[in-house]
Design a protein around this motif. Structure first.
Motif, PDB file in Angstrom:
ATOM      1  N   GLN A  83       0.839  -1.209   0.000  1.00  0.00           N
ATOM      2  CA  GLN A  83       0.000   0.000   0.000  1.00  0.00           C
ATOM      3  C   GLN A  83       0.871   1.255   0.000  1.00  0.00           C
ATOM      4  O   GLN A  83       0.607   2.197  -0.738  1.00  0.00           O
ATOM      5  N   ASP A  84       1.906   1.267   0.840  1.00  0.00           N
ATOM      6  CA  ASP A  84       2.814   2.416   0.896  1.00  0.00           C
ATOM      7  C   ASP A  84       3.531   2.616  -0.433  1.00  0.00           C
ATOM      8  O   ASP A  84       3.802   3.748  -0.838  1.00  0.00           O
ATOM      9  N   ALA A  85       3.840   1.509  -1.118  1.00  0.00           N
ATOM     10  CA  ALA A  85       4.567   1.584  -2.386  1.00  0.00           C
ATOM     11  C   ALA A  85       3.741   2.234  -3.494  1.00  0.00           C
ATOM     12  O   ALA A  85       4.294   2.671  -4.502  1.00  0.00           O
ATOM     13  N   LYS A  86       2.450   2.326  -3.291  1.00  0.00           N
ATOM     14  CA  LYS A  86       1.602   3.013  -4.268  1.00  0.00           C
ATOM     15  C   LYS A  86       1.833   4.517  -4.226  1.00  0.00           C
ATOM     16  O   LYS A  86       1.528   5.223  -5.172  1.00  0.00           O
ATOM     17  N   LEU A  87       2.402   4.999  -3.110  1.00  0.00           N
ATOM     18  CA  LEU A  87       2.601   6.435  -2.923  1.00  0.00           C
ATOM     19  C   LEU A  87       4.045   6.872  -3.086  1.00  0.00           C
ATOM     20  O   LEU A  87       4.317   8.018  -3.446  1.00  0.00           O
ATOM     21  N   ASP A  88       4.987   5.988  -2.786  1.00  0.00           N
ATOM     22  CA  ASP A  88       6.388   6.395  -2.764  1.00  0.00           C
ATOM     23  C   ASP A  88       7.286   5.166  -2.834  1.00  0.00           C
ATOM     24  O   ASP A  88       6.822   4.031  -2.720  1.00  0.00           O
ATOM     25  N   TYR A  89       8.569   5.420  -2.966  1.00  0.00           N
ATOM     26  CA  TYR A  89       9.550   4.345  -2.930  1.00  0.00           C
ATOM     27  C   TYR A  89       9.620   3.770  -1.525  1.00  0.00           C
ATOM     28  O   TYR A  89       9.266   4.439  -0.546  1.00  0.00           O
ATOM     29  N   THR A  90      10.078   2.544  -1.415  1.00  0.00           N
ATOM     30  CA  THR A  90      10.194   1.857  -0.130  1.00  0.00           C
ATOM     31  C   THR A  90      11.654   1.748   0.241  1.00  0.00           C
ATOM     32  O   THR A  90      12.467   1.286  -0.555  1.00  0.00           O
ATOM     33  N   ASP A  91      11.994   2.169   1.459  1.00  0.00           N
ATOM     34  CA  ASP A  91      13.383   2.036   1.892  1.00  0.00           C
ATOM     35  C   ASP A  91      13.585   0.715   2.619  1.00  0.00           C
ATOM     36  O   ASP A  91      12.630   0.079   3.074  1.00  0.00           O
ATOM     37  N   LEU A  92      14.828   0.292   2.685  1.00  0.00           N
ATOM     38  CA  LEU A  92      15.142  -0.969   3.349  1.00  0.00           C
ATOM     39  C   LEU A  92      14.772  -0.917   4.824  1.00  0.00           C
ATOM     40  O   LEU A  92      14.403  -1.935   5.406  1.00  0.00           O
ATOM     41  N   TRP A  93      14.847   0.263   5.441  1.00  0.00           N
ATOM     42  CA  TRP A  93      14.511   0.376   6.859  1.00  0.00           C
ATOM     43  C   TRP A  93      13.078  -0.102   7.109  1.00  0.00           C
ATOM     44  O   TRP A  93      12.809  -0.811   8.074  1.00  0.00           O
ATOM     45  N   SER A  94      12.152   0.248   6.245  1.00  0.00           N
ATOM     46  CA  SER A  94      10.760  -0.207   6.397  1.00  0.00           C
ATOM     47  C   SER A  94      10.674  -1.726   6.339  1.00  0.00           C
ATOM     48  O   SER A  94       9.890  -2.343   7.067  1.00  0.00           O
ATOM     49  N   ILE A  95      11.483  -2.319   5.492  1.00  0.00           N
ATOM     50  CA  ILE A  95      11.489  -3.775   5.349  1.00  0.00           C
ATOM     51  C   ILE A  95      12.118  -4.421   6.581  1.00  0.00           C
ATOM     52  O   ILE A  95      11.619  -5.418   7.099  1.00  0.00           O
ATOM     53  N   ILE A  96      13.206  -3.835   7.080  1.00  0.00           N
ATOM     54  CA  ILE A  96      13.850  -4.353   8.293  1.00  0.00           C
ATOM     55  C   ILE A  96      12.856  -4.351   9.452  1.00  0.00           C
ATOM     56  O   ILE A  96      12.699  -5.351  10.164  1.00  0.00           O
ATOM     57  N   VAL A  97      12.180  -3.226   9.637  1.00  0.00           N
ATOM     58  CA  VAL A  97      11.224  -3.104  10.748  1.00  0.00           C
ATOM     59  C   VAL A  97      10.076  -4.093  10.574  1.00  0.00           C
ATOM     60  O   VAL A  97       9.707  -4.807  11.514  1.00  0.00           O
ATOM     61  N   SER A  98       9.507  -4.157   9.387  1.00  0.00           N
ATOM     62  CA  SER A  98       8.383  -5.066   9.142  1.00  0.00           C
ATOM     63  C   SER A  98       8.774  -6.521   9.359  1.00  0.00           C
ATOM     64  O   SER A  98       8.029  -7.283   9.987  1.00  0.00           O
ATOM     65  N   ALA A  99       9.919  -6.906   8.855  1.00  0.00           N
ATOM     66  CA  ALA A  99      10.364  -8.303   8.963  1.00  0.00           C
ATOM     67  C   ALA A  99      10.612  -8.712  10.402  1.00  0.00           C
ATOM     68  O   ALA A  99      10.391  -9.869  10.771  1.00  0.00           O
ATOM     69  N   ASN A 100      11.050  -7.780  11.218  1.00  0.00           N
ATOM     70  CA  ASN A 100      11.466  -8.128  12.575  1.00  0.00           C
ATOM     71  C   ASN A 100      10.437  -7.801  13.644  1.00  0.00           C
ATOM     72  O   ASN A 100      10.514  -8.332  14.747  1.00  0.00           O
ATOM     73  N   ASP A 101       9.457  -6.960  13.324  1.00  0.00           N
ATOM     74  CA  ASP A 101       8.421  -6.629  14.292  1.00  0.00           C
ATOM     75  C   ASP A 101       7.144  -7.440  14.099  1.00  0.00           C
ATOM     76  O   ASP A 101       6.234  -7.364  14.922  1.00  0.00           O
ATOM     77  N   ALA A 102       7.063  -8.200  13.021  1.00  0.00           N
ATOM     78  CA  ALA A 102       5.867  -9.008  12.769  1.00  0.00           C
ATOM     79  C   ALA A 102       5.667 -10.012  13.901  1.00  0.00           C
ATOM     80  O   ALA A 102       6.628 -10.585  14.421  1.00  0.00           O
ATOM     81  N   SER A 103       4.429 -10.225  14.265  1.00  0.00           N
ATOM     82  CA  SER A 103       4.123 -11.136  15.371  1.00  0.00           C
ATOM     83  C   SER A 103       4.569 -12.566  15.088  1.00  0.00           C
ATOM     84  O   SER A 103       4.844 -13.320  16.014  1.00  0.00           O
ATOM     85  N   ASP A 104       4.671 -12.925  13.818  1.00  0.00           N
ATOM     86  CA  ASP A 104       5.085 -14.281  13.472  1.00  0.00           C
ATOM     87  C   ASP A 104       6.507 -14.325  12.892  1.00  0.00           C
ATOM     88  O   ASP A 104       6.870 -15.261  12.188  1.00  0.00           O
TER      89      ASP A 104
END
Length: 111
Positions: A13-34
Protein backbone atom coordinates in the motif's frame (compact mmCIF):
# COMPACT_ATOMS: atom_id res chain seq x y z
CA UNK A 1 0.87 -6.29 16.55
CA UNK A 2 0.61 -7.32 12.91
CA UNK A 3 1.67 -10.53 11.25
CA UNK A 4 3.97 -10.82 8.25
CA UNK A 5 1.16 -10.92 5.69
CA UNK A 6 -0.28 -7.71 7.11
CA UNK A 7 3.18 -6.13 7.05
CA UNK A 8 3.59 -7.10 3.38
CA UNK A 9 0.18 -5.63 2.52
CA UNK A 10 1.15 -2.41 4.30
CA UNK A 11 4.41 -2.16 2.35
CA UNK A 12 2.52 -2.72 -0.91
CA UNK A 13 0.00 0.00 0.00
CA UNK A 14 2.81 2.42 0.90
CA UNK A 15 4.57 1.58 -2.39
CA UNK A 16 1.60 3.01 -4.27
CA UNK A 17 2.60 6.44 -2.92
CA UNK A 18 6.39 6.39 -2.76
CA UNK A 19 9.55 4.34 -2.93
CA UNK A 20 10.19 1.86 -0.13
CA UNK A 21 13.38 2.04 1.89
CA UNK A 22 15.14 -0.97 3.35
CA UNK A 23 14.51 0.38 6.86
CA UNK A 24 10.76 -0.21 6.40
CA UNK A 25 11.49 -3.78 5.35
CA UNK A 26 13.85 -4.35 8.29
CA UNK A 27 11.22 -3.10 10.75
CA UNK A 28 8.38 -5.07 9.14
CA UNK A 29 10.36 -8.30 8.96
CA UNK A 30 11.47 -8.13 12.58
CA UNK A 31 8.42 -6.63 14.29
CA UNK A 32 5.87 -9.01 12.77
CA UNK A 33 4.12 -11.14 15.37
CA UNK A 34 5.08 -14.28 13.47
CA UNK A 35 8.74 -13.33 12.79
CA UNK A 36 10.88 -16.47 13.01
CA UNK A 37 12.94 -16.18 16.22
CA UNK A 38 15.45 -18.72 14.92
CA UNK A 39 16.61 -16.32 12.22
CA UNK A 40 18.86 -13.31 12.68
CA UNK A 41 17.47 -9.83 12.01
CA UNK A 42 19.31 -9.80 8.69
CA UNK A 43 17.97 -13.23 7.69
CA UNK A 44 14.39 -12.21 8.51
CA UNK A 45 14.87 -9.03 6.49
CA UNK A 46 16.17 -10.91 3.47
CA UNK A 47 13.36 -13.48 3.69
CA UNK A 48 10.80 -10.66 3.52
CA UNK A 49 12.76 -8.89 0.80
CA UNK A 50 12.68 -12.06 -1.33
CA UNK A 51 8.89 -12.11 -0.98
CA UNK A 52 8.65 -8.47 -2.07
CA UNK A 53 10.96 -9.05 -5.04
CA UNK A 54 8.80 -12.01 -6.08
CA UNK A 55 5.80 -9.62 -6.04
CA UNK A 56 7.50 -7.26 -8.47
CA UNK A 57 9.51 -4.85 -6.33
CA UNK A 58 12.76 -3.68 -7.94
CA UNK A 59 15.94 -2.48 -6.28
CA UNK A 60 16.61 1.10 -7.37
CA UNK A 61 18.88 4.05 -6.86
CA UNK A 62 17.06 7.32 -6.30
CA UNK A 63 17.65 10.00 -8.92
CA UNK A 64 16.93 13.70 -9.30
CA UNK A 65 13.43 14.85 -9.92
CA UNK A 66 11.81 12.10 -7.85
CA UNK A 67 12.84 9.42 -10.30
CA UNK A 68 14.67 6.17 -9.78
CA UNK A 69 17.09 4.00 -11.72
CA UNK A 70 16.67 0.22 -11.43
CA UNK A 71 19.80 -1.76 -10.62
CA UNK A 72 21.15 -3.58 -13.67
CA UNK A 73 20.94 -7.03 -12.03
CA UNK A 74 17.50 -7.55 -10.51
CA UNK A 75 18.03 -11.17 -9.51
CA UNK A 76 17.17 -11.64 -5.84
CA UNK A 77 20.55 -13.21 -5.07
CA UNK A 78 22.45 -10.29 -6.61
CA UNK A 79 20.31 -7.74 -4.76
CA UNK A 80 20.76 -9.48 -1.43
CA UNK A 81 24.51 -9.97 -1.93
CA UNK A 82 24.93 -6.26 -2.64
CA UNK A 83 22.90 -5.20 0.39
CA UNK A 84 24.49 -7.75 2.70
CA UNK A 85 28.01 -6.70 1.72
CA UNK A 86 27.25 -3.06 2.50
CA UNK A 87 25.33 -3.91 5.68
CA UNK A 88 28.28 -5.90 7.00
CA UNK A 89 30.74 -3.18 5.90
CA UNK A 90 28.78 -0.47 7.72
CA UNK A 91 28.14 -2.72 10.70
CA UNK A 92 25.26 -4.77 12.02
CA UNK A 93 24.54 -2.15 14.69
CA UNK A 94 23.85 0.49 12.04
CA UNK A 95 20.54 -0.82 10.69
CA UNK A 96 18.89 2.61 10.38
CA UNK A 97 21.80 3.86 8.26
CA UNK A 98 21.90 0.85 5.94
CA UNK A 99 18.12 0.96 5.82
CA UNK A 100 18.23 4.52 4.51
CA UNK A 101 20.60 3.90 1.61
CA UNK A 102 18.74 1.09 -0.19
CA UNK A 103 15.46 1.69 -1.99
CA UNK A 104 12.81 -0.31 -3.83
CA UNK A 105 10.13 0.55 -6.33
CA UNK A 106 6.94 -1.29 -7.14
CA UNK A 107 6.15 -0.43 -10.76
CA UNK A 108 2.59 0.72 -11.37
CA UNK A 109 1.94 -2.35 -13.51
CA UNK A 110 2.52 -4.55 -10.40
CA UNK A 111 0.33 -2.64 -7.95
Amino acid sequence: MTNLDEEINGIIQDAKLDYTDLWSIIVSANDASDADPRLSRMERTFALLRQLLARGFRAVDLAEGGKCVPWPDQSPNAIIRRIEAEWRRIGLDEEPWVGAIFWFDLPKSRR
